[in-house]
Design a protein around this motif. Structure first.
Motif, mmCIF file in Angstrom:
data_model
loop_
_atom_site.group_PDB
_atom_site.id
_atom_site.type_symbol
_atom_site.label_atom_id
_atom_site.label_comp_id
_atom_site.label_asym_id
_atom_site.label_seq_id
_atom_site.Cartn_x
_atom_site.Cartn_y
_atom_site.Cartn_z
ATOM 1 N N TYR B 113 0.761 -1.179 0.046
ATOM 2 C CA TYR B 113 0.080 0.021 0.001
ATOM 3 C C TYR B 113 0.837 1.316 0.171
ATOM 4 N N ASP B 114 1.864 1.203 0.734
ATOM 5 C CA ASP B 114 2.923 2.430 0.786
ATOM 6 C C ASP B 114 3.510 2.506 -0.860
ATOM 7 N N LEU B 116 1.898 1.689 -3.675
ATOM 8 C CA LEU B 116 0.803 2.052 -4.438
ATOM 9 C C LEU B 116 0.669 3.674 -4.176
ATOM 10 N N GLU B 117 0.500 3.971 -2.941
ATOM 11 C CA GLU B 117 0.021 5.211 -2.364
ATOM 12 C C GLU B 117 1.175 6.319 -3.245
#
Lengths: 127, 127
Positions: B113-114, B116-117
């Motif tokens: 997620y890191d 992706l963000e």
DNA sequence: AAATCATTTAAAGTAAACTTTAAGGGAAAG
DNA sequence: CTTTCCCTTAAAGTTTACTTTAAATGATTT
């Protein structure tokens, strides 16, 4: 691509459980063959492993449902999904802490048994 | 000596649960007053805390029953009780290991997620 | 062709651990 | 005195996560 029986062998998860998870919306996009039988691909397997990890760490079905629904909504829900995972991570860490805390009590009990046993041993030597 | 209501306040365990535990034989020697109402002493409290620790670490009611029955039989069952606790200790340690193992998967997801963000961030800067 | 096998569905059943309900009793407060 | 409160019991209900059953279908083996 694998049939449900093969996935059962691969993952150790019973076929009815796989169907149940799918029915509850925990496994998005499982495909079917021309006869309506389930066919699982790599991505499905990875979902199964992830769902299994969430269940094994105590996340309820309803919360996994919510997570999968967010996933289906697309990239706009990434931060919320991340937030869910961060929260769950904290809950797992709490569970681990609680287990250690209670393990201490068990260890204390075991220490008492050690004392008790050595005392009983002494008694029987006296006789 | 405490009433069931006071024990509920002291321990956070609901009165019906305390009655249920007692009925199932998890709490030996809880006394009654002249009107048939439960009175808990220090030893009862210590049993309650111990049973709570066993439950919190996943020991089923049936196994705690077995343990309490051994306790009631007296000193001759000490080694068997100790064996039970040693076994349970190992199960707790396994649970902790499994939690860490699955926590790793959650952390991996969080790392994704890191990435992706930060990718989405870059995209929006480009626009 | 018949039997066997894996699959499908919906619905009912199970297990464990409480939790709630219902009906009642005794003591203390207003 | 009567209402309120805490307690009692037995029994029924709830929740969660599967698991089992029943009936049917299609493909493969003998």
């Amino acid at each position: 691509m694998w049939t449900i029986g093969e996935v059962t062998e691969l993952t150790g998860i019973a076929a009815p459980t796989l169907r149940y998870y799918e029915k509850e919306g925990l496994l998005p996009h499982v495909k079917r063959n021309e006869n309506g039988k389930r066919l699982y691909d790599e991505e499905d397997l990875s979902w199964i492993h992830f769902v299994t990890a969430l269940r094994a760490t105590g996340m309820p079905i309803a919360q996994i449902q919510k997570y999968v629904n967010l996933y289906k909504e697309g990239d706009s829900t990434i931060s919320e999904r991340k937030r869910m995972m961060l929260l769950h991570k904290k809950e797992i860490e709490n569970s681990i802490r609680e287990l250690y805390f209670n393990l201490d009590k068990i260890n204390y009990k075991l220490a008492l048994y050690d004392v008790l046993e050595s005392q009983l041993e002494k008694t029987s030597i006296k006789i």
